[in-house]
Motif scaffolding. Structure first.
Motif, short mmCIF file in Angstrom:
data_model
loop_
_atom_site.label_atom_id
_atom_site.label_comp_id
_atom_site.label_asym_id
_atom_site.label_seq_id
_atom_site.Cartn_x
_atom_site.Cartn_y
_atom_site.Cartn_z
N UNK A 520 35.77 67.45 -8.74
CA UNK A 520 34.99 67.41 -7.50
C UNK A 520 35.57 66.38 -6.52
N UNK A 521 35.49 66.72 -5.25
CA UNK A 521 35.94 65.82 -4.18
C UNK A 521 34.78 64.91 -3.79
N UNK A 522 34.93 63.62 -4.06
CA UNK A 522 33.84 62.67 -3.80
C UNK A 522 33.82 62.15 -2.38
N UNK A 523 34.91 62.31 -1.66
CA UNK A 523 34.96 61.84 -0.28
C UNK A 523 35.34 60.39 -0.13
N UNK A 524 35.70 59.70 -1.23
CA UNK A 524 36.11 58.30 -1.14
C UNK A 524 37.40 58.10 -1.93
N UNK A 525 38.08 56.99 -1.63
CA UNK A 525 39.30 56.63 -2.35
C UNK A 525 38.87 55.95 -3.65
N UNK A 526 39.00 56.63 -4.75
CA UNK A 526 38.48 56.10 -6.01
C UNK A 526 39.51 55.30 -6.79
N UNK A 527 40.79 55.57 -6.59
CA UNK A 527 41.82 54.92 -7.40
C UNK A 527 42.11 53.49 -6.95
N UNK A 528 42.14 53.25 -5.65
CA UNK A 528 42.60 51.95 -5.14
C UNK A 528 41.48 51.00 -4.72
N UNK A 564 44.54 45.28 0.98
CA UNK A 564 44.70 46.04 2.22
C UNK A 564 43.42 46.10 3.04
N UNK A 565 42.30 45.83 2.43
CA UNK A 565 41.04 45.86 3.16
C UNK A 565 39.90 45.36 2.31
N UNK A 566 38.90 44.75 2.96
CA UNK A 566 37.74 44.19 2.26
C UNK A 566 36.48 44.49 3.07
N UNK A 567 35.41 44.82 2.38
CA UNK A 567 34.12 45.02 3.04
C UNK A 567 33.02 44.77 2.03
N UNK A 568 31.82 44.50 2.52
CA UNK A 568 30.68 44.34 1.64
C UNK A 568 29.66 45.42 1.95
N UNK A 711 37.10 46.04 -2.45
CA UNK A 711 38.46 45.61 -2.11
C UNK A 711 39.40 46.80 -2.27
N UNK A 712 40.15 47.09 -1.22
CA UNK A 712 41.16 48.15 -1.27
C UNK A 712 42.49 47.49 -1.60
N UNK A 713 43.04 47.84 -2.77
CA UNK A 713 44.25 47.19 -3.25
C UNK A 713 45.48 48.03 -2.92
N UNK A 714 46.59 47.34 -2.66
CA UNK A 714 47.86 48.04 -2.43
C UNK A 714 48.47 48.50 -3.74
N UNK A 715 48.26 47.73 -4.82
CA UNK A 715 48.80 48.08 -6.13
C UNK A 715 47.70 48.27 -7.13
N UNK A 716 47.85 47.64 -8.31
CA UNK A 716 46.85 47.74 -9.35
C UNK A 716 45.60 46.96 -8.95
#
Length: 883
Positions: A520-528, A564-568, A711-716
């Motif tokens: 299913x497509x959740x609509x969010x970036x789940x891996x990073x 790459x990005x941070x939000x609360x 937190x959106x990470x560039x790597x692991x």
């Protein structure tokens, strides 16, 4: 002699010899030859062994003779089975799988559904809840005014106990700062629940009221795991959020319900519980309700009285209940309420285990039946020599008891680790499973199943008749399968395939559902994107200290390498599902509900600027929040695409105004309209199966309520956990930083029950399939061995080996096809019956059914290959000589 006395064997033999001597003397006096006279006397006297048995039956109880005979047959069975080690091992292992699975699952079922609670007079403790079927809410909980109404009007209960689940920031007792799930209760709670302390005391009426000192009780699991049973904790001071409390006691081991809490504290430890919102608002519901039945009252009388009171309360305060919610009251015994989430799952598992046991017995029945055919000559000789049907059946029962007893012993051995595995699985549905251990019930279940299997297997073979003229002809070493025996062999094999089809179709349905969830497509970036829980103690909406903390944390974390990005925000998708109920009523500028229609419900989420960019949620129209959207400025919101499409079909949602109309918001005064500044794509953060999401996002900087860091990470992403934790702790040394997980892993954790369900059912289906394949292969192998002469004749008269091979293969496919048909019919009937006892019973779709059929047909072909190849390689001359 008395009927209970053991006979004198020497006296019995002397008496028999006396009878024979008298008869021989009479014949000798008539002039007969001595040898002829002796043989004639013995013939006239009859079978010596049968005569001895008959006389013993007169001298002592019949059961003694039967037991003695059975013991002899069991000794013989041991000697006989040692010469058939392959058969014995196959039967024992097959039965062990069926008995072990059933014993393990029954132990868990008994521990979760049947074992009494430790609560004093636990059958007098009831659980009361409000449901809203119209909103899909199974538990609305209660508000304080609602509870007070019950307390002043109910007569069928002696006392009520209230329990609110609260997440506290815990500091003290030498532990790292952490978030604990706590219960906030009134002083009557422990008395109502009938629980006792193992150390110190529990909360009571002296701990009630706003002026009482803070007091806390540790749960037994928390005390033994986190504190290693330290008895010096009594009297120590801990901090729970902004308040302090003294540890006054440790609770006895008990089922943590309604939540798996670590600490239970009095009301004064939670400032929110002392505020006007909690005390006066009828729509502010966050409290679970328990009660103890009054003397003489029953569950039915309490249910009737409380339901009538609830109906009156709803009628008196219609503004507190949505009409479409269809609010109802449910009253159940505490034990039933605790067990209910696991009941369906455990009963399904028990049914699956029972099917495996039936398949195992069918397979073993085939093996026993085949063995009895090979022994038919032996049994016919014994029948011709005078053995009755009871004696022959006792011989078969002795062998069955030996085999099934060995299978039960191995099954109980396998059940011990299986109980641990099944209990860990069941704990996802009921916390009671955590305390399940192997007990004597495993032994009794194993012994009972073994006895049932032994009796059934003893009556599977057909006994030869002592009057059959062909009886002795069966001793020539050849194997003949009668039509009735052949039908029974195939019937058992077909039953195995049928039951395997039911399990395979069920497992296929679960696997198909799991595959759909994962795709299913959740609509969010789940891996990073990785989420952290960083709750702070907030004194109220718009708390400046909380806003400053989150802003500074966002700035510092964003400066870390690899970020790459941070939000609360205030909500981790899927993990925090249900924490804000079913939603809140709202209205929008220009929207008028139809006659009789209530305002729509929307999910409320608080997010910071750049939240949508961090999670990868597309902005469809308008703008994102900015740092200027703070307290004191214009009230703004962003809505999901579903809100815009439903309420603004012309696509003009931006710059229109939205107002919360839910009664809960009246606590904070008259709601202020908020301008819609943006529209984002739907994100269904409540359900793993995505659907339309009516969501309204509000800026964190205006409300000060967050608690979640993204937190959106560039790597692991996990490589950032130590650095992020260090940044947060530098800001506040006592700040918990917990539950770091990527959104992909969060969703996987929420889906784990579905995954484990599919795995467990697939395991049962795999075991059943393996047993069924062995059963079909055994039937065909035995059929081939009995038809060696037939194949030789067919090959001698010109039949090709390929034709013989295809014939045996077609038999395997035919058995599989008949089993599939029977399984489909029985599975459908089973589903119809199940709908009477369980809700949401679903039938497998075309894909699982087709897949299960294909697997079984393939299994039938594979099971037929070796017997078919053996039949096609029959040596013609040897076969004719054999015939």
């Amino acid at each position: 002699m008395g009927g209970s006395m053991r006979p004198d064997e020497d006296e019995l033999d002397e008496e028999i010899r006396g009878h024979l001597a008298l008869e021989m003397k009479a014949r000798l006096e008539r002039g007969e030859d001595p040898d002829a006279a002796r043989l004639a006397a013995i013939k006239e006297f009859g079978n010596l062994t049968l005569t001895r048995d008959a006389i013993r039956g007169v001298w002592r109880h019949r059961w003694w003779d039967s037991a003695e005979a059975l013991a002899r047959d069991i000794k013989l069975a041991f000697r006989t089975l040692r010469r058939a080690k392959g058969l014995a091992a196959t039967v024992v292992v097959t039965l062990a799988l069926g008995i072990g699975a059933n014993a393990a699952i029954f132990s868990v079922v008994r521990g979760v559904l049947l074992r009494p609670l430790v609560n004093r007079d636990e059958d007098r403790v009831i659980y009361i809840r409000q449901t809203a079927p119209g909103l899909g809410a199974e538990n609305m909980t209660f508000s304080v005014p609602e509870i007070n109404d019950f307390k002043t009007r109910a007569n069928s209960v002696t006392a009520f106990g209230d329990f609110s689940t609260v997440d506290f920031t815990f500091i003290g007792l030498g532990l790292e700062p952490r978030t604990v799930k706590a219960g906030v209760v009134g002083g009557s709670f422990f008395e109502v629940m009938g629980l006792r302390p193992v150390l110190g005391r529990l909360l009571n009426a002296q701990d009630d009221g706003p002026n009482a000192p803070g007091a806390a009780v540790l749960t037994h699991r928390f005390w033994t795991t986190a504190l290693e049973g330290d008895s010096t904790v009594i009297g120590q001071t801990i901090r729970l959020g902004p308040r302090t409390a003294t540890v006054v006691g440790v609770l006895e081991p008990s089922v943590p319900y309604p939540a798996d809490t670590e600490i239970i504290a009095n009301v004064v430890t939670s400032p929110h519980h002392l505020g006007a919102t909690m005390v006066t608002s009828r729509v502010h519901r966050m409290t679970e309700l328990f009660a103890r039945l009054a003397p003489g009252a029953t569950l039915d009388t309490a249910r009737a009285e409380l339901s009538a009171l609830h109906t009156a309360i709803v009628r008196e305060h219609p503004e507190a209940y949505l009409q479409r919610a269809d609010v109802q009251l449910r009253v159940t015994k505490l034990r039933d309420q605790i067990a209910s989430p696991a009941r369906t799952m455990l009963l399904v598992l028990l049914g699956a285990a029972a099917i495996v046991f039936v398949i195992a017995c069918s397979n073993v029945a085939n093996l026993i039946l085949a063995r009895s055919v090979r022994r038919e000559g032996e049994l016919a000789v014994r029948a011709a020599l005078g053995a009755g049907s009871g004696a022959l059946r006792r011989t078969l029962l002795a062998e069955s008891l030996v085999l099934c007893g060995a299978g039960a012993v191995l099954g109980v051995v396998l059940a011990r680790p299986a109980v641990t595995v099944v209990a860990r699985y069941a704990s996802r549905f009921s916390v009671r499973a955590l305390d399940v251990t192997v007990d004597p019930s495993v032994l009794w279940v194993g012994a009972g199943l073994a006895l049932i299997a032994a009796v059934l297997l003893a009556y599977v073979p057909r006994l030869p008749s002592s009057n059959a003229p062909a009886g002795l002809g069966l001793t020539n070493g050849s194997v003949r399968i009668t039509p009735s025996t052949n039908r029974r062999l195939r019937m058992f094999a077909t039953a195995q395939i049928a039951f395997s089809f039911v399990l395979l179709a069920g497992a296929g349905m679960l696997l198909a559902a799991l595959a759909a969830l994962q795709a299913a497509n959740t609509g969010v970036n789940m891996r990073q994107v990785i989420a952290f829980d960083i709750p702070t103690s907030v004194s109220g909406l718009g708390d400046p200290s909380a806003i400053n903390f989150y802003q500074e944390a966002t700035r510092r974390v964003s400066e870390l390498p690899g970020v790459e990005g941070v939000a609360v925000g205030n909500f981790v998708p899927w993990r925090d599902a249900g924490s804000y109920g079913v939603g809140f009523q709202f209205t929008v500028e220009g929207y008028t509900p139809a006659n009789g229609e209530e305002n729509p419900l929307g999910r409320m989420r608080m997010v910071a600027p750049r939240f949508f960019a961090v999670l990868g949620v597309p902005l469809i129209a308008g703008r994102d929040f900015t740092d200027a959207d703070r307290r004191g400025g214009e009230q703004v919101v962003i809505v999901s695409q579903s809100v815009a499409q439903r309420l603004f079909p012309n696509g003009d949602a931006v710059n229109r105004h939205l107002t919360w109309t839910d009664p809960v918001f009246l606590i904070y005064g008259k709601p202020t309209p908020s301008r819609i500044v943006g529209v984002v794509a739907d994100v269904d953060d409540e359900n793993v199966v995505p659907g339309p999401a009516m969501t309204i996002y509000q800026p964190v900087w205006q409300l000060g309520v967050a608690g979640r860091l993204f937190v959106h990470a560039a790597g692991d992403p996990y490589a950032l956990v130590p650095a992020v934790t260090r940044v947060i702790r530098n800001l506040s040394a006592d700040q918990p930083v917990e539950r770091a997980a990527t959104l992909q892993d969060v969703r996987a954790a929420v889906m784990s029950p579905d995954r484990v369900n599919a795995f467990v059912m697939s395991g049962f289906a795999g075991i059943a399939l393996l047993i069924a394949v062995v059963g079909v292969a055994g039937v065909l192998a035995f059929s081939v061995s009995a038809r060696t002469g037939e194949f030789g004749v067919r090959l001698a008269v010109g039949a090709s080996r390929a034709h013989v091979l295809a014939g045996v293969l077609s038999e395997g496919v035919w058995i599989a096809s008949m089993g599939i048909g029977a399984g489909a019919a029985s599975g459908y009937a089973l589903a119809i019956v199940a709908t009477r006892f369980f809700s949401n019973v679903q039938l497998p779709g075309v894909l699982p059914l087709t897949g299960a059929a294909a697997v079984l047909v393939t299994a039938g072909v594979i099971a037929s290959l070796i017997p078919a190849a053996r039949a096609s390689r029959v040596d013609v001359l040897q076969a004719l000589r054999y015939e």
